[in-house]
Design a protein around this motif. Sequence first.
Motif, PDB file in Angstrom:
ATOM      1  N   THR A  95      50.192  15.307  46.573  1.00 17.08           N
ATOM      2  CA  THR A  95      50.471  15.469  45.146  1.00 17.08           C
ATOM      3  C   THR A  95      50.826  14.139  44.487  1.00 17.08           C
ATOM      4  O   THR A  95      50.489  13.909  43.324  1.00 17.08           O
ATOM      5  CB  THR A  95      51.622  16.477  44.942  1.00 17.08           C
ATOM      6  N   THR A  96      51.513  13.258  45.214  1.00 18.62           N
ATOM      7  CA  THR A  96      51.973  11.989  44.611  1.00 18.62           C
ATOM      8  C   THR A  96      51.213  10.776  45.122  1.00 18.62           C
ATOM      9  O   THR A  96      51.586   9.648  44.810  1.00 18.62           O
ATOM     10  CB  THR A  96      53.483  11.781  44.854  1.00 18.62           C
ATOM     11  N   GLN A  97      50.179  10.982  45.931  1.00 16.71           N
ATOM     12  CA  GLN A  97      49.385   9.849  46.423  1.00 16.71           C
ATOM     13  C   GLN A  97      48.907   8.970  45.268  1.00 16.71           C
ATOM     14  O   GLN A  97      48.501   9.469  44.221  1.00 16.71           O
ATOM     15  CB  GLN A  97      48.154  10.337  47.189  1.00 16.71           C
ATOM     16  N   VAL A  98      48.938   7.662  45.503  1.00 17.30           N
ATOM     17  CA  VAL A  98      48.450   6.709  44.497  1.00 17.30           C
ATOM     18  C   VAL A  98      46.986   6.432  44.837  1.00 17.30           C
ATOM     19  O   VAL A  98      46.636   5.409  45.435  1.00 17.30           O
ATOM     20  CB  VAL A  98      49.306   5.431  44.491  1.00 17.30           C
ATOM     21  N   THR A  99      46.126   7.375  44.468  1.00 13.44           N
ATOM     22  CA  THR A  99      44.731   7.342  44.922  1.00 13.44           C
ATOM     23  C   THR A  99      43.965   6.156  44.359  1.00 13.44           C
ATOM     24  O   THR A  99      43.066   5.634  45.016  1.00 13.44           O
ATOM     25  CB  THR A  99      44.018   8.650  44.543  1.00 13.44           C
ATOM     26  N   GLU A 100      44.319   5.712  43.144  1.00 11.03           N
ATOM     27  CA  GLU A 100      43.585   4.578  42.572  1.00 11.03           C
ATOM     28  C   GLU A 100      43.836   3.285  43.338  1.00 11.03           C
ATOM     29  O   GLU A 100      43.055   2.339  43.240  1.00 11.03           O
ATOM     30  CB  GLU A 100      43.943   4.385  41.093  1.00 11.03           C
ATOM     31  N   ARG A 101      44.890   3.260  44.131  1.00  9.40           N
ATOM     32  CA  ARG A 101      45.190   2.103  44.978  1.00  9.40           C
ATOM     33  C   ARG A 101      44.880   2.371  46.445  1.00  9.40           C
ATOM     34  O   ARG A 101      45.080   1.500  47.287  1.00  9.40           O
ATOM     35  CB  ARG A 101      46.671   1.731  44.851  1.00  9.40           C
ATOM     36  N   PHE A 122      60.212   5.692  45.346  1.00  8.47           N
ATOM     37  CA  PHE A 122      61.091   5.226  44.277  1.00  8.47           C
ATOM     38  C   PHE A 122      61.185   3.694  44.300  1.00  8.47           C
ATOM     39  O   PHE A 122      61.351   3.083  45.370  1.00  8.47           O
ATOM     40  CB  PHE A 122      62.503   5.804  44.440  1.00  8.47           C
ATOM     41  N   GLY A 123      61.054   3.085  43.142  1.00  9.42           N
ATOM     42  CA  GLY A 123      61.359   1.670  42.967  1.00  9.42           C
ATOM     43  C   GLY A 123      60.501   0.729  43.777  1.00  9.42           C
ATOM     44  O   GLY A 123      60.981  -0.333  44.173  1.00  9.42           O
ATOM     45  N   TYR A 124      59.201   1.071  43.989  1.00  3.30           N
ATOM     46  CA  TYR A 124      58.446   0.244  44.937  1.00  3.30           C
ATOM     47  C   TYR A 124      57.011  -0.042  44.486  1.00  3.30           C
ATOM     48  O   TYR A 124      56.064   0.372  45.140  1.00  3.30           O
ATOM     49  CB  TYR A 124      58.451   0.866  46.339  1.00  3.30           C
ATOM     50  N   THR A 125      56.870  -0.732  43.380  1.00  3.17           N
ATOM     51  CA  THR A 125      55.623  -1.359  42.945  1.00  3.17           C
ATOM     52  C   THR A 125      54.566  -0.374  42.444  1.00  3.17           C
ATOM     53  O   THR A 125      54.657   0.837  42.645  1.00  3.17           O
ATOM     54  CB  THR A 125      54.973  -2.232  44.044  1.00  3.17           C
ATOM     55  N   LYS A 126      53.538  -0.941  41.822  1.00  8.86           N
ATOM     56  CA  LYS A 126      52.383  -0.166  41.371  1.00  8.86           C
ATOM     57  C   LYS A 126      51.605   0.428  42.541  1.00  8.86           C
ATOM     58  O   LYS A 126      50.915   1.444  42.387  1.00  8.86           O
ATOM     59  CB  LYS A 126      51.448  -1.060  40.555  1.00  8.86           C
ATOM     60  N   LEU A 127      51.694  -0.198  43.710  1.00 15.96           N
ATOM     61  CA  LEU A 127      51.003   0.336  44.880  1.00 15.96           C
ATOM     62  C   LEU A 127      51.500   1.729  45.222  1.00 15.96           C
ATOM     63  O   LEU A 127      50.761   2.549  45.768  1.00 15.96           O
ATOM     64  CB  LEU A 127      51.204  -0.591  46.084  1.00 15.96           C
ATOM     65  N   TYR A 128      52.758   2.000  44.926  1.00 12.14           N
ATOM     66  CA  TYR A 128      53.362   3.284  45.275  1.00 12.14           C
ATOM     67  C   TYR A 128      53.915   3.993  44.038  1.00 12.14           C
ATOM     68  O   TYR A 128      54.982   4.595  44.079  1.00 12.14           O
ATOM     69  CB  TYR A 128      54.428   3.083  46.359  1.00 12.14           C
ATOM     70  N   GLY A 129      53.164   3.919  42.951  1.00 15.23           N
ATOM     71  CA  GLY A 129      53.432   4.783  41.816  1.00 15.23           C
ATOM     72  C   GLY A 129      54.260   4.199  40.690  1.00 15.23           C
ATOM     73  O   GLY A 129      54.388   4.818  39.639  1.00 15.23           O
ATOM     74  N   GLN A 130      54.869   3.023  40.892  1.00 17.06           N
ATOM     75  CA  GLN A 130      55.707   2.388  39.870  1.00 17.06           C
ATOM     76  C   GLN A 130      56.746   3.376  39.330  1.00 17.06           C
ATOM     77  O   GLN A 130      56.988   3.466  38.121  1.00 17.06           O
ATOM     78  CB  GLN A 130      54.857   1.807  38.731  1.00 17.06           C
ATOM     79  N   VAL A 131      57.377   4.115  40.244  1.00 20.39           N
ATOM     80  CA  VAL A 131      58.392   5.101  39.879  1.00 20.39           C
ATOM     81  C   VAL A 131      59.726   4.376  39.685  1.00 20.39           C
ATOM     82  O   VAL A 131      60.145   3.624  40.575  1.00 20.39           O
ATOM     83  CB  VAL A 131      58.544   6.170  40.978  1.00 20.39           C
ATOM     84  N   PRO A 132      60.411   4.542  38.559  1.00 23.52           N
ATOM     85  CA  PRO A 132      61.707   3.877  38.378  1.00 23.52           C
ATOM     86  C   PRO A 132      62.653   4.176  39.532  1.00 23.52           C
ATOM     87  O   PRO A 132      62.758   5.315  39.991  1.00 23.52           O
ATOM     88  CB  PRO A 132      62.220   4.460  37.057  1.00 23.52           C
ATOM     89  N   GLY A 133      63.346   3.128  39.982  1.00 23.69           N
ATOM     90  CA  GLY A 133      64.140   3.232  41.190  1.00 23.69           C
ATOM     91  C   GLY A 133      65.598   3.597  40.966  1.00 23.69           C
ATOM     92  O   GLY A 133      66.038   3.877  39.847  1.00 23.69           O
TER      93      GLY A 133
END
Length: 394
Positions: free
Chosen positions: A106-112, A119-130
């Motif tokens: 559900t939360t996979q960053v498929t475009e990458r 949480f809190g770990y770059t555009k590679l992993y969703g750019q979710v506020p940490g």
Amino acid sequence: MKAVTWQGKREVRVDEVPDPEIVDPTDAVIRVTSTGLCGSDLHLYEILGAFLDPGDILGHEPMGVVEEVGSEVRNLSPGDRVVVPFNVSCGHCFYCERKLHSQCETTQVTERGKGGSLFGYTKLYGQVPGGQAERLRVPFADFGPIKVPEGPPDERFLYLSDVVPTSWQAVEYANVPPGGSVLVLGLGPIGQMCARIAKHRGAGTVIGVDLVDERLELARQYGIDTIDLREHKHVADAVRDRTDGRGADSVVDAVGMEAHGAPLLGMAQQLATMLPKPVAAKAVEKAAVDRLTSLYLAIDAVRRGGTISLSGVYGGMIDPIPMMTLFDKQIQLRMGQANVHAWINDVLPLVTEDSDPLGVEGFATHRLPLSEAPDAYRMFQKKQDGVVKVVLQP
């Protein structure tokens, strides 16, 4: 609210940012009472800036009190005390049902081409506020947050967000035989906890390797045999001397991409950080090479037929791996982000026991207000003042 934000290489700042709000009916908002500074955060501080924007909120080790829940949240109520795992996972997809929460569909960053968001770990992993902030929006709140009892101090439970389950998985993946030997490379927070867990789970010989005096001494306080990297030209030989000449049954690499040694590769990593962001991002995603000193040592020091477990983060796409040696020695290799919820039933009793067998209450060497986060990052990155683990308190 105040939050720790990334501003550039080796630059973080505590800024005033908008308060998080309920976006989806399955969200919750928590008031953060404690939040950890992780070794993985240093990769953002030093290497992975191409995947961050100024103002991104850092941190993935928070706990606190629920302030608000969405209309579809049934398992949490305002006032509940919770720990938030670093995985952002739904709990019901193909991978979550198989306890691979770090791969949440559900939360996979498929475009990458990456796994589940963090949480809190770059555009590679969703750019979710940490979670290095006064408040945090938590998606999938019926599954993610772990309710913990009132009473004991935060540090009894804070490390359920990452350190304890990550270390438990690392030892589980290492497949240490009963009474066997395990080598832990790197005695930062994860390495320290891996060594303690391995001993708790019945390993006969636990050896830790590092080159920082305070980290070596802390490991010795918990009955860990230590090897000072500065005193041994051939560490693998020292390991074999302590394991009947064969090498360790199991090795946990708790170092990862920024290992000491390999100065030319270290220079290449630094040069990549100086490139324009789009170029640097492509270089990291397509042509990055890690500093592999720790992994090479693991391959050398493990016995034939043994197992290597990688918990230190690696990010290289063209790393040169000695396949002949791996094949010839019949080495098993396991790795990956921790699937936090998969291990909670195993580790929750350990942090609630009065005896505190893993020493979580005294695990932090530094407890600082959130406002001192920039100094904490600098100190942690430079290994100053005997720092092993920092807890920030908003």
